[in-house]
Design a protein around this motif. Structure first.
Motif, short mmCIF file in Angstrom:
data_model
loop_
_atom_site.label_atom_id
_atom_site.label_comp_id
_atom_site.label_asym_id
_atom_site.label_seq_id
_atom_site.Cartn_x
_atom_site.Cartn_y
_atom_site.Cartn_z
N LEU A 130 0.82 -1.21 0.00
CA LEU A 130 0.00 0.00 0.00
C LEU A 130 0.86 1.26 0.00
N VAL A 131 1.97 1.23 0.74
CA VAL A 131 2.88 2.38 0.74
C VAL A 131 3.47 2.60 -0.65
N GLN A 133 2.23 1.65 -3.45
CA GLN A 133 1.15 2.07 -4.34
C GLN A 133 0.81 3.55 -4.15
N LYS A 134 0.71 4.00 -2.90
CA LYS A 134 0.37 5.40 -2.63
C LYS A 134 1.45 6.35 -3.11
N LEU A 135 2.70 5.89 -3.10
CA LEU A 135 3.80 6.73 -3.58
C LEU A 135 3.91 6.73 -5.10
#
Length: 286
Positions: A130-131, A133-135
């Motif tokens: 998720l990290v 992906q968010k970046l």
């Protein structure tokens, strides 16, 4: 004067040599078998007739792989992932390990404890994904490089190495007008080639053999590393083109293993000397 050896000493030498010979055979045989199977007739390999030496030598498997454009795309991806990851790892690890090896660093003990904590607990696969992906790092080289940039184990190894270096060398550089960054670049790192080569080799081999991160973070086939292609042939049982004739699949597996392993086997002998090289020979005299 020649010293006579006892029979126990001779027995130990015989057992030691015998054990080493057995170990060499156990380690070398799989490599010889894989190479022999890669250049042997497919039917003989599939039927188990190839045990050590090749039979009905043919280069059909290598021809299929060499003329497949996906191989060279995967090769280029693996090379750039490995080079960028290794270079950035050495830079980031040395930049963090050097101040942690100095007693004057404020909060040094707390930072070391937090670093050691990551060896026992991690964020987990889903939070890490998720990290990333968010970046916005998916389907990019940074999704492969950044999540595993610094290994805590390598950080402690390099920190311990820096601590063992004589402070007199750094003091001499400081007296000559060098700052902390110049001391690191001009004095510490040139004396640290063995540990840099060791950590660099471990990082490069780990990245060269990595495929799990690519499965998670990459969806574009043009970004796939060599190990994904190797995995598809070995585990998924697909042809190099993903379709068509599968009659040479067995020999393709062994040929792909040789192609994927050859670069590391060629590089390792040139780096091995740094593992045993003395770091401070001639560094301080008098």
């Amino acid at each position: 004067m020649k010293i006579r050896e006892s029979w126990m000493s001779r027995l130990f030498d015989i057992m030691n040599v015998t054990g080493m010979i057995v170990l060499i055979i156990v380690m070398v045989y799989p490599m010889v078998y894989v190479f022999s199977a890669s250049i042997s007739n497919h039917a003989m390999v599939a039927s188990g007739q190839v045990l050590l030496w090749p039979k009905a030598v043919t280069l059909a498997a290598y021809e299929r792989l060499v003329f497949n454009p996906d191989l060279w795309i995967s090769y280029w991806n693996t090379i750039r992932y490995t080079v960028v990851h290794t270079a950035l790892t050495l830079v980031a690890t040395s930049a963090m390990a050097y101040p942690l090896g100095k007693k004057w660093l404020p909060g040094r003990r707390a930072i070391l404890l937090m670093a050691a904590f990551t060896m026992l607990f991690s964020g987990g696969l889903i939070p890490t994904f998720l990290v990333v992906q968010k970046l916005g790092l998916l389907n990019s080289i940074w999704a492969i490089v950044l999540p595993t940039l610094i290994s805590t184990w390598h950080l402690f190894i390099m920190r311990t190495f820096f601590e063992a270096l004589p402070e007199e060398l750094e003091d001499a550089g400081t007296i000559d007008g060098c700052g902390s960054f110049q001391v690191l670049l001009r004095i510490v790192l040139p004396l640290s080639l063995p540990v840099m080569a060791t950590i660099g080799l471990f990082t490069a081999v780990g990245q060269w053999n990595a495929f799990f991160d690519a499965l998670i973070y990459l969806n574009d086939r043009s970004m796939y590393p060599l190990q994904i292609m190797l995995r598809n042939i070995l585990i998924a049982g697909t042809n190099v083109q993903g379709e068509g004739d599968l009659s040479h699949l067995e020999t393709l597996k062994y040929a792909m293993i040789i192609i994927a392993t050859l670069p590391i086997l060629c590089i390792y002998p040139f780096i091995q000397k740094y593992f045993v090289q003395g770091t401070m020979i001639g560094g301080i005299k008098g």
